[in-house]
Design a protein around this motif. Structure first.
Motif, PDB file in Angstrom:
ATOM      1  N   TYR A  38       0.830  -1.216   0.000  1.00 35.05           N
ATOM      2  CA  TYR A  38       0.000   0.000   0.000  1.00 35.05           C
ATOM      3  C   TYR A  38       0.861   1.261   0.000  1.00 35.05           C
ATOM      4  CZ  TYR A  38      -4.618  -2.150   0.551  1.00 35.05           C
ATOM      5  OH  TYR A  38      -5.795  -2.812   0.349  1.00 35.05           O
ATOM      6  N   SER A  39       1.961   1.257   0.767  1.00 33.17           N
ATOM      7  CA  SER A  39       2.855   2.424   0.797  1.00 33.17           C
ATOM      8  C   SER A  39       3.442   2.689  -0.581  1.00 33.17           C
ATOM      9  CB  SER A  39       3.981   2.208   1.810  1.00 33.17           C
ATOM     10  OG  SER A  39       3.476   2.147   3.120  1.00 33.17           O
ATOM     11  N   GLN A  40       3.877   1.623  -1.251  1.00 35.41           N
ATOM     12  CA  GLN A  40       4.450   1.786  -2.584  1.00 35.41           C
ATOM     13  C   GLN A  40       3.414   2.217  -3.610  1.00 35.41           C
ATOM     14  OE1 GLN A  40       7.791   1.572  -3.651  1.00 35.41           O
ATOM     15  NE2 GLN A  40       7.942   1.830  -1.431  1.00 35.41           N
ATOM     16  N   ILE A  41       2.198   1.729  -3.484  1.00 33.83           N
ATOM     17  CA  ILE A  41       1.126   2.163  -4.383  1.00 33.83           C
ATOM     18  C   ILE A  41       0.920   3.661  -4.264  1.00 33.83           C
ATOM     19  CG2 ILE A  41      -1.375   2.057  -4.784  1.00 33.83           C
ATOM     20  CD1 ILE A  41      -1.189  -0.973  -4.037  1.00 33.83           C
ATOM     21  N   VAL A  42       0.911   4.162  -3.031  1.00 34.38           N
ATOM     22  CA  VAL A  42       0.719   5.595  -2.804  1.00 34.38           C
ATOM     23  C   VAL A  42       1.919   6.384  -3.320  1.00 34.38           C
ATOM     24  CG1 VAL A  42       0.525   7.368  -1.013  1.00 34.38           C
ATOM     25  CG2 VAL A  42      -0.859   5.282  -0.860  1.00 34.38           C
ATOM     26  N   LEU A  43       3.135   5.924  -2.997  1.00 33.43           N
ATOM     27  CA  LEU A  43       4.343   6.658  -3.402  1.00 33.43           C
ATOM     28  C   LEU A  43       4.536   6.708  -4.916  1.00 33.43           C
ATOM     29  CD1 LEU A  43       6.919   5.405  -0.755  1.00 33.43           C
ATOM     30  CD2 LEU A  43       6.075   7.741  -1.017  1.00 33.43           C
ATOM     31  N   THR A  44       4.250   5.607  -5.582  1.00 37.15           N
ATOM     32  CA  THR A  44       4.531   5.530  -7.018  1.00 37.15           C
ATOM     33  C   THR A  44       3.300   5.647  -7.898  1.00 37.15           C
ATOM     34  OG1 THR A  44       4.344   3.122  -7.051  1.00 37.15           O
ATOM     35  CG2 THR A  44       6.523   4.034  -6.588  1.00 37.15           C
ATOM     36  N   GLY A  46       1.199   3.407  -8.474  1.00 33.58           N
ATOM     37  CA  GLY A  46       1.148   2.193  -9.285  1.00 33.58           C
ATOM     38  C   GLY A  46       1.536   0.989  -8.455  1.00 33.58           C
ATOM     39  N   LEU A  47       1.829  -0.119  -9.118  1.00 37.79           N
ATOM     40  CA  LEU A  47       2.217  -1.360  -8.454  1.00 37.79           C
ATOM     41  C   LEU A  47       3.674  -1.712  -8.771  1.00 37.79           C
ATOM     42  CD1 LEU A  47      -0.962  -3.489  -9.200  1.00 37.79           C
ATOM     43  CD2 LEU A  47      -0.292  -2.523  -7.005  1.00 37.79           C
ATOM     44  N   PRO A  48       4.642  -1.046  -8.142  1.00 34.43           N
ATOM     45  CA  PRO A  48       6.042  -1.264  -8.500  1.00 34.43           C
ATOM     46  C   PRO A  48       6.766  -2.341  -7.684  1.00 34.43           C
ATOM     47  CG  PRO A  48       5.904   0.528  -6.975  1.00 34.43           C
ATOM     48  CD  PRO A  48       4.482   0.047  -7.228  1.00 34.43           C
ATOM     49  N   LEU A  49       6.137  -2.856  -6.665  1.00 36.61           N
ATOM     50  CA  LEU A  49       6.828  -3.729  -5.725  1.00 36.61           C
ATOM     51  C   LEU A  49       7.279  -5.020  -6.385  1.00 36.61           C
ATOM     52  CD1 LEU A  49       7.587  -3.606  -2.767  1.00 36.61           C
ATOM     53  CD2 LEU A  49       5.477  -4.781  -2.239  1.00 36.61           C
ATOM     54  N   ASN A  50       8.561  -5.353  -6.214  1.00 34.94           N
ATOM     55  CA  ASN A  50       9.123  -6.555  -6.813  1.00 34.94           C
ATOM     56  C   ASN A  50      10.058  -7.233  -5.820  1.00 34.94           C
ATOM     57  OD1 ASN A  50       9.911  -8.529  -8.570  1.00 34.94           O
ATOM     58  ND2 ASN A  50      11.308  -7.234  -9.728  1.00 34.94           N
ATOM     59  N   LEU A  51       9.507  -7.910  -4.813  1.00 36.06           N
ATOM     60  CA  LEU A  51      10.298  -8.684  -3.860  1.00 36.06           C
ATOM     61  C   LEU A  51      10.219 -10.136  -4.269  1.00 36.06           C
ATOM     62  CD1 LEU A  51       9.176  -7.196  -0.434  1.00 36.06           C
ATOM     63  CD2 LEU A  51      11.298  -6.800  -1.644  1.00 36.06           C
ATOM     64  N   GLN A  52      11.377 -10.769  -4.445  1.00 37.04           N
ATOM     65  CA  GLN A  52      11.363 -12.164  -4.842  1.00 37.04           C
ATOM     66  C   GLN A  52      12.619 -12.866  -4.391  1.00 37.04           C
ATOM     67  OE1 GLN A  52      10.894 -11.605  -9.015  1.00 37.04           O
ATOM     68  NE2 GLN A  52      13.068 -11.550  -9.404  1.00 37.04           N
ATOM     69  N   LEU A  53      12.523 -14.169  -4.259  1.00 35.57           N
ATOM     70  CA  LEU A  53      13.679 -14.990  -3.969  1.00 35.57           C
ATOM     71  C   LEU A  53      14.447 -15.189  -5.261  1.00 35.57           C
ATOM     72  CD1 LEU A  53      11.999 -17.712  -1.746  1.00 35.57           C
ATOM     73  CD2 LEU A  53      13.446 -15.824  -1.002  1.00 35.57           C
ATOM     74  N   PRO A  54      15.756 -15.420  -5.156  1.00 30.98           N
ATOM     75  CA  PRO A  54      16.506 -15.712  -6.378  1.00 30.98           C
ATOM     76  C   PRO A  54      15.920 -16.930  -7.088  1.00 30.98           C
ATOM     77  CG  PRO A  54      17.987 -15.411  -4.516  1.00 30.98           C
ATOM     78  CD  PRO A  54      16.587 -15.414  -3.969  1.00 30.98           C
ATOM     79  N   ALA A  55      15.954 -16.925  -8.412  1.00 31.13           N
ATOM     80  CA  ALA A  55      15.403 -18.027  -9.183  1.00 31.13           C
ATOM     81  C   ALA A  55      16.135 -19.334  -8.879  1.00 31.13           C
ATOM     82  CB  ALA A  55      15.489 -17.720 -10.677  1.00 31.13           C
TER      83      ALA A  55
END
Length: 101
Positions: A38-44, A46-55
């Motif tokens: 939600y914080s990132q949606i407000v700041l940007t 949009g939906l920029p969040l990209n947290l992921q484990l290494p492939a």
């Protein structure tokens, strides 16, 4: 102190289980993940969040067979003998690119 409110959402139970497993590995609670989203949606706006484990993860030496280890060591010796060497910075850059380390 900020006023908080509950967010309710119905999602597929397997999706929830898989996502919470990844969040646990990242050390993030589901509530924190939603707060971050939600914080990132407000700041940007949009939906920029990209947290992921290494492939994938690098293979641990202990998981290699003797033949696999010998082959990797031979490759390293061949590189040194032909002058193909890398600085520590170059190695870290490649590890980061390939494995997200």
């Amino acid at each position: 102190m900020a006023t908080t409110t509950a967010v309710y959402a119905r999602i597929d139970s397997k999706l929830k289980e898989n996502a919470e497993s990844i969040l646990h590995q990242l050390g993030i609670s589901p509530s924190s993940a939603i707060q971050m989203l939600y914080s990132q949606i407000v700041l940007t706006r949009g939906l920029p969040l990209n947290l992921q484990l290494p492939a994938r993860k690098p293979t641990a030496i202990g998981d290699m067979t003797r033949e696999e280890l010998d082959a990797e060591l031979r490759k390293g010796m061949d590189s040194m003998n032909t002058g193909r060497t890398y600085s520590p910075e170059e190695v870290m850059k490649e590890l980061n690119k390939e494995y997200g380390l």
